[in-house]
Scaffold this motif. Structure first.
Motif, PDB file in Angstrom:
ATOM      1  N   GLU A 304       0.807  -1.209   0.000  1.00  0.00           N
ATOM      2  CA  GLU A 304       0.000   0.000   0.000  1.00  0.00           C
ATOM      3  C   GLU A 304       0.849   1.271   0.000  1.00  0.00           C
ATOM      4  O   GLU A 304       0.600   2.201  -0.760  1.00  0.00           O
ATOM      5  CB  GLU A 304      -0.955   0.012   1.202  1.00  0.00           C
ATOM      6  N   ALA A 305       1.856   1.355   0.873  1.00  0.00           N
ATOM      7  CA  ALA A 305       2.687   2.552   0.922  1.00  0.00           C
ATOM      8  C   ALA A 305       3.479   2.713  -0.369  1.00  0.00           C
ATOM      9  O   ALA A 305       3.694   3.822  -0.851  1.00  0.00           O
ATOM     10  CB  ALA A 305       3.631   2.510   2.118  1.00  0.00           C
ATOM     11  N   GLY A 306       3.923   1.591  -0.944  1.00  0.00           N
ATOM     12  CA  GLY A 306       4.672   1.662  -2.182  1.00  0.00           C
ATOM     13  C   GLY A 306       3.812   1.997  -3.383  1.00  0.00           C
ATOM     14  O   GLY A 306       4.295   2.553  -4.370  1.00  0.00           O
ATOM     15  N   ASP A 307       2.532   1.687  -3.312  1.00  0.00           N
ATOM     16  CA  ASP A 307       1.642   1.922  -4.439  1.00  0.00           C
ATOM     17  C   ASP A 307       1.098   3.352  -4.457  1.00  0.00           C
ATOM     18  O   ASP A 307       0.680   3.844  -5.487  1.00  0.00           O
ATOM     19  CB  ASP A 307       0.470   0.937  -4.373  1.00  0.00           C
ATOM     20  N   ALA A 308       1.090   4.016  -3.316  1.00  0.00           N
ATOM     21  CA  ALA A 308       0.625   5.399  -3.241  1.00  0.00           C
ATOM     22  C   ALA A 308       1.696   6.351  -3.773  1.00  0.00           C
ATOM     23  O   ALA A 308       2.832   5.961  -4.019  1.00  0.00           O
ATOM     24  CB  ALA A 308       0.283   5.743  -1.798  1.00  0.00           C
ATOM     25  N   ASP A 309       1.319   7.623  -3.933  1.00  0.00           N
ATOM     26  CA  ASP A 309       2.318   8.612  -4.340  1.00  0.00           C
ATOM     27  C   ASP A 309       3.391   8.756  -3.262  1.00  0.00           C
ATOM     28  O   ASP A 309       4.580   8.862  -3.567  1.00  0.00           O
ATOM     29  CB  ASP A 309       1.642   9.966  -4.598  1.00  0.00           C
ATOM     30  N   ARG A 316      10.698  -0.911  14.075  1.00  0.00           N
ATOM     31  CA  ARG A 316      11.018  -0.986  15.503  1.00  0.00           C
ATOM     32  C   ARG A 316      11.541   0.349  16.045  1.00  0.00           C
ATOM     33  O   ARG A 316      11.007   0.904  16.977  1.00  0.00           O
ATOM     34  CB  ARG A 316      12.056  -2.083  15.741  1.00  0.00           C
ATOM     35  N   ASP A 317      12.584   0.823  15.454  1.00  0.00           N
ATOM     36  CA  ASP A 317      13.169   2.080  15.911  1.00  0.00           C
ATOM     37  C   ASP A 317      13.069   3.174  14.863  1.00  0.00           C
ATOM     38  O   ASP A 317      13.224   4.350  15.171  1.00  0.00           O
ATOM     39  CB  ASP A 317      14.649   1.883  16.274  1.00  0.00           C
ATOM     40  N   ALA A 318      12.851   2.757  13.648  1.00  0.00           N
ATOM     41  CA  ALA A 318      12.773   3.711  12.548  1.00  0.00           C
ATOM     42  C   ALA A 318      11.769   3.196  11.523  1.00  0.00           C
ATOM     43  O   ALA A 318      11.454   2.002  11.489  1.00  0.00           O
ATOM     44  CB  ALA A 318      14.145   3.907  11.904  1.00  0.00           C
ATOM     45  N   GLY A 319      11.245   4.113  10.715  1.00  0.00           N
ATOM     46  CA  GLY A 319      10.307   3.736   9.672  1.00  0.00           C
ATOM     47  C   GLY A 319      10.871   4.048   8.298  1.00  0.00           C
ATOM     48  O   GLY A 319      11.992   4.550   8.167  1.00  0.00           O
ATOM     49  N   HIS A 320      10.072   3.741   7.273  1.00  0.00           N
ATOM     50  CA  HIS A 320      10.503   3.982   5.904  1.00  0.00           C
ATOM     51  C   HIS A 320       9.654   5.080   5.276  1.00  0.00           C
ATOM     52  O   HIS A 320       8.446   5.156   5.498  1.00  0.00           O
ATOM     53  CB  HIS A 320      10.373   2.709   5.053  1.00  0.00           C
ATOM     54  N   ILE A 321      10.280   5.906   4.461  1.00  0.00           N
ATOM     55  CA  ILE A 321       9.595   6.891   3.628  1.00  0.00           C
ATOM     56  C   ILE A 321       9.558   6.343   2.209  1.00  0.00           C
ATOM     57  O   ILE A 321      10.595   5.940   1.657  1.00  0.00           O
ATOM     58  CB  ILE A 321      10.331   8.249   3.618  1.00  0.00           C
ATOM     59  N   TYR A 322       8.356   6.311   1.626  1.00  0.00           N
ATOM     60  CA  TYR A 322       8.176   5.842   0.253  1.00  0.00           C
ATOM     61  C   TYR A 322       7.761   7.014  -0.641  1.00  0.00           C
ATOM     62  O   TYR A 322       7.064   7.930  -0.185  1.00  0.00           O
ATOM     63  CB  TYR A 322       7.065   4.792   0.170  1.00  0.00           C
ATOM     64  N   ALA A 323       8.152   6.951  -1.904  1.00  0.00           N
ATOM     65  CA  ALA A 323       7.688   7.918  -2.894  1.00  0.00           C
ATOM     66  C   ALA A 323       7.579   7.227  -4.238  1.00  0.00           C
ATOM     67  O   ALA A 323       8.574   6.688  -4.747  1.00  0.00           O
ATOM     68  CB  ALA A 323       8.632   9.114  -2.994  1.00  0.00           C
ATOM     69  N   HIS A 324       6.371   7.177  -4.765  1.00  0.00           N
ATOM     70  CA  HIS A 324       6.121   6.634  -6.104  1.00  0.00           C
ATOM     71  C   HIS A 324       6.695   5.227  -6.300  1.00  0.00           C
ATOM     72  O   HIS A 324       7.330   4.926  -7.305  1.00  0.00           O
ATOM     73  CB  HIS A 324       6.676   7.582  -7.174  1.00  0.00           C
ATOM     74  N   GLY A 325       6.481   4.389  -5.299  1.00  0.00           N
ATOM     75  CA  GLY A 325       6.858   2.995  -5.437  1.00  0.00           C
ATOM     76  C   GLY A 325       8.256   2.652  -4.974  1.00  0.00           C
ATOM     77  O   GLY A 325       8.635   1.478  -4.977  1.00  0.00           O
ATOM     78  N   ALA A 326       9.029   3.650  -4.560  1.00  0.00           N
ATOM     79  CA  ALA A 326      10.404   3.377  -4.153  1.00  0.00           C
ATOM     80  C   ALA A 326      10.618   3.780  -2.696  1.00  0.00           C
ATOM     81  O   ALA A 326      10.053   4.763  -2.223  1.00  0.00           O
ATOM     82  CB  ALA A 326      11.383   4.139  -5.045  1.00  0.00           C
ATOM     83  N   MET A 352       4.695  18.386  -9.378  1.00  0.00           N
ATOM     84  CA  MET A 352       4.069  17.090  -9.141  1.00  0.00           C
ATOM     85  C   MET A 352       4.364  16.073 -10.242  1.00  0.00           C
ATOM     86  O   MET A 352       3.467  15.429 -10.764  1.00  0.00           O
ATOM     87  CB  MET A 352       2.549  17.257  -8.963  1.00  0.00           C
ATOM     88  N   PRO A 353       5.631  15.904 -10.620  1.00  0.00           N
ATOM     89  CA  PRO A 353       5.942  14.895 -11.656  1.00  0.00           C
ATOM     90  C   PRO A 353       5.766  13.485 -11.101  1.00  0.00           C
ATOM     91  O   PRO A 353       6.202  13.181  -9.988  1.00  0.00           O
ATOM     92  CB  PRO A 353       7.410  15.173 -11.979  1.00  0.00           C
ATOM     93  N   ARG A 354       5.116  12.637 -11.868  1.00  0.00           N
ATOM     94  CA  ARG A 354       4.941  11.241 -11.469  1.00  0.00           C
ATOM     95  C   ARG A 354       5.718  10.348 -12.420  1.00  0.00           C
ATOM     96  O   ARG A 354       5.483  10.384 -13.631  1.00  0.00           O
ATOM     97  CB  ARG A 354       3.462  10.838 -11.488  1.00  0.00           C
ATOM     98  N   PRO A 355       6.610   9.534 -11.899  1.00  0.00           N
ATOM     99  CA  PRO A 355       7.340   8.623 -12.779  1.00  0.00           C
ATOM    100  C   PRO A 355       6.405   7.582 -13.372  1.00  0.00           C
ATOM    101  O   PRO A 355       5.379   7.235 -12.784  1.00  0.00           O
ATOM    102  CB  PRO A 355       8.363   7.974 -11.836  1.00  0.00           C
ATOM    103  N   THR A 356       6.761   7.100 -14.534  1.00  0.00           N
ATOM    104  CA  THR A 356       5.954   6.059 -15.176  1.00  0.00           C
ATOM    105  C   THR A 356       6.079   4.762 -14.382  1.00  0.00           C
ATOM    106  O   THR A 356       7.183   4.299 -14.083  1.00  0.00           O
ATOM    107  CB  THR A 356       6.427   5.821 -16.619  1.00  0.00           C
ATOM    108  N   ARG A 357       4.921   4.203 -14.056  1.00  0.00           N
ATOM    109  CA  ARG A 357       4.903   2.940 -13.304  1.00  0.00           C
ATOM    110  C   ARG A 357       3.904   2.013 -13.949  1.00  0.00           C
ATOM    111  O   ARG A 357       3.050   2.420 -14.737  1.00  0.00           O
ATOM    112  CB  ARG A 357       4.512   3.175 -11.843  1.00  0.00           C
ATOM    113  N   GLY A 358       3.966   0.764 -13.577  1.00  0.00           N
ATOM    114  CA  GLY A 358       3.037  -0.211 -14.131  1.00  0.00           C
ATOM    115  C   GLY A 358       1.618  -0.033 -13.646  1.00  0.00           C
ATOM    116  O   GLY A 358       0.685  -0.526 -14.247  1.00  0.00           O
ATOM    117  N   ARG A 359       1.454   0.709 -12.537  1.00  0.00           N
ATOM    118  CA  ARG A 359       0.131   0.891 -11.966  1.00  0.00           C
ATOM    119  C   ARG A 359      -0.764   1.694 -12.888  1.00  0.00           C
ATOM    120  O   ARG A 359      -0.370   2.702 -13.451  1.00  0.00           O
ATOM    121  CB  ARG A 359       0.272   1.622 -10.637  1.00  0.00           C
TER     122      ARG A 359
END
Length: 370
Positions: A304-309, A316-326, A352-359
């Motif tokens: 879900e986080a990877g599929d969103a913009d 546990r101690d840190a989280g991940h930031i996702y952007a456009h699938g990465a 607001m550029p969106r990279p081309t993705r398979g979605r």
């Protein structure tokens, strides 16, 4: 059947293939011009496209010209029992008038209103409400409540059509969701006028939102409905927010960010509920449409986080930031929200550029401002 007729309330097209329009109603005393304009502006800022105001007396009608002049969206005057107030409202330049032909004083009074509507080019809203049916339809309402609503609407339509007037939209609202759905389904098979959807007096925020989502959403999925109002016993700005959530959930409109958040479970190492609420509160300042996911752990995060913009997923101690699938980086838990919004703001500043993705992205109507 699909509605081919279209009316225009101010500059807002309703019906005939136009996007579903969101409206609400001011709760202020209309003769209090400053308070009314402040609330109309707040509603417009939330995305409301049409605002109705109550006009129970002459002071309210006399205030309309100033409200119409300064309001950022078209104003509809809500009139009951007094045809002269409807005429005053149209002279004041309102974008539309809501009347109930059954309580406006008889066909002579209805004709007076219609003649003024033709003269001023003002569309009308007519229709029935389960709480105010004509006396002669009460027996039918006991046996067939949806049928009584449809019959009441048909009788009102016949009056306007006899007068050669067709510039109107119709509602058949009920407090009962099944009755409301049935009434609109049946009416949609009989008329080609735009339909205004709503569950009347739906209740407080949560109860009313659920009822409205079920009733309005079911009909919109069937292609029934051209404008909607979510009737809630709370700040009317919440009506607009709920309305857009319904439309976004159905893929019918885009307005503002869309939040995706997991419900939390024993796997999470962050307080997902408070994290999601914090993100949602900050997203209200944005009018652009984009998706943000808030996930509690690495199980759902890559999906879900990877599929969103943009997205964040706790750890546990840190989280991940996702952007456009990465995955961009790991961030300490206490910095997740700030880092997320720094990425969002930077992206917006770049156009607001969106990279081309398979979605696959749906091509939907986008509203970028109030």
């Amino acid at each position: 059947m699909p509605v081919t007729r279209q009316i225009h309330v101010g500059g807002v097209a309703i019906g005939g293939g136009a996007p579903v329009v969101v409206q609400s109603m001011a709760t202020t005393k209309t003769h209090d011009v400053d308070a009314t304009l402040a609330q109309v502006t707040a509603l417009a800022d939330a995305g409301c496209e049409i605002v109705r105001v109550a006009v129970p007396g002459i002071p309210d009608a006399d205030a309309l010209a100033l409200i119409v002049r300064d309001a950022p969206v078209p104003i509809i005057a809500d009139i009951h029992f007094n045809a002269s107030l409807a005429i005053r409202a149209m002279d004041a330049g309102v974008a539309a008038v809501r009347i109930n032909p059954g309580n406006i004083g008889g066909e002579v009074k209805v004709e007076q209103v219609v003649r003024k509507a033709i003269e001023t080019g003002t569309p009308l809203r007519i229709g029935a409400n389960s709480g105010s049916l004509p006396e002669h339809l009460r027996p039918l309402a006991t046996a067939d409540p949806a049928g009584a609503l449809v019959k009441a609407a048909q009788e009102e339509i016949e009056v306007l059509e006899r007068l050669g007037f067709h510039d109107f939209k119709i509602s058949v609202k009920s407090t009962s969701v099944p009755v409301m759905i049935s009434a609109y389904r049946r009416l949609s098979e009989l008329v080609d006028y735009p339909l205004h959807l709503g569950v009347t007096e739906a209740g407080t925020l949560i109860t009313g939102a659920v009822k409205s989502a079920v009733g309005i959403g079911a009909l919109l999925l069937e292609g029934i409905g051209d404008t909607i109002r979510v009737s809630l016993s709370t700040d009317p700005v919440e009506e607009v927010r709920v309305a857009y959530e319904i439309l976004k959930a159905l893929g019918l409109r885009k307005f503002g960010p869309e939040l995706i958040a997991c419900p939390s479970c024993g796997r999470t190492n962050v307080e997902v509920h408070s994290l999601a609420e914090t993100v949602e509160d900050r997203l209200r300042a944005y009018k652009q449409h984009f998706e943000v996911a808030v996930m509690g752990c690495a199980v759902n995060g890559p999906g879900e986080a990877g599929d969103a913009d943009f997205g964040i997923a706790g750890g546990r101690d840190a989280g991940h930031i996702y952007a456009h699938g990465a995955v961009l980086r790991r961030v300490p838990q206490e910095r997740l929200v700030e880092e997320l919004f720094a990425e969002i703001d930077g992206w917006i500043a770049k156009g607001m550029p969106r990279p081309t993705r398979g979605r696959r992205k749906l091509d939907l109507p986008v509203l970028t401002g109030g």
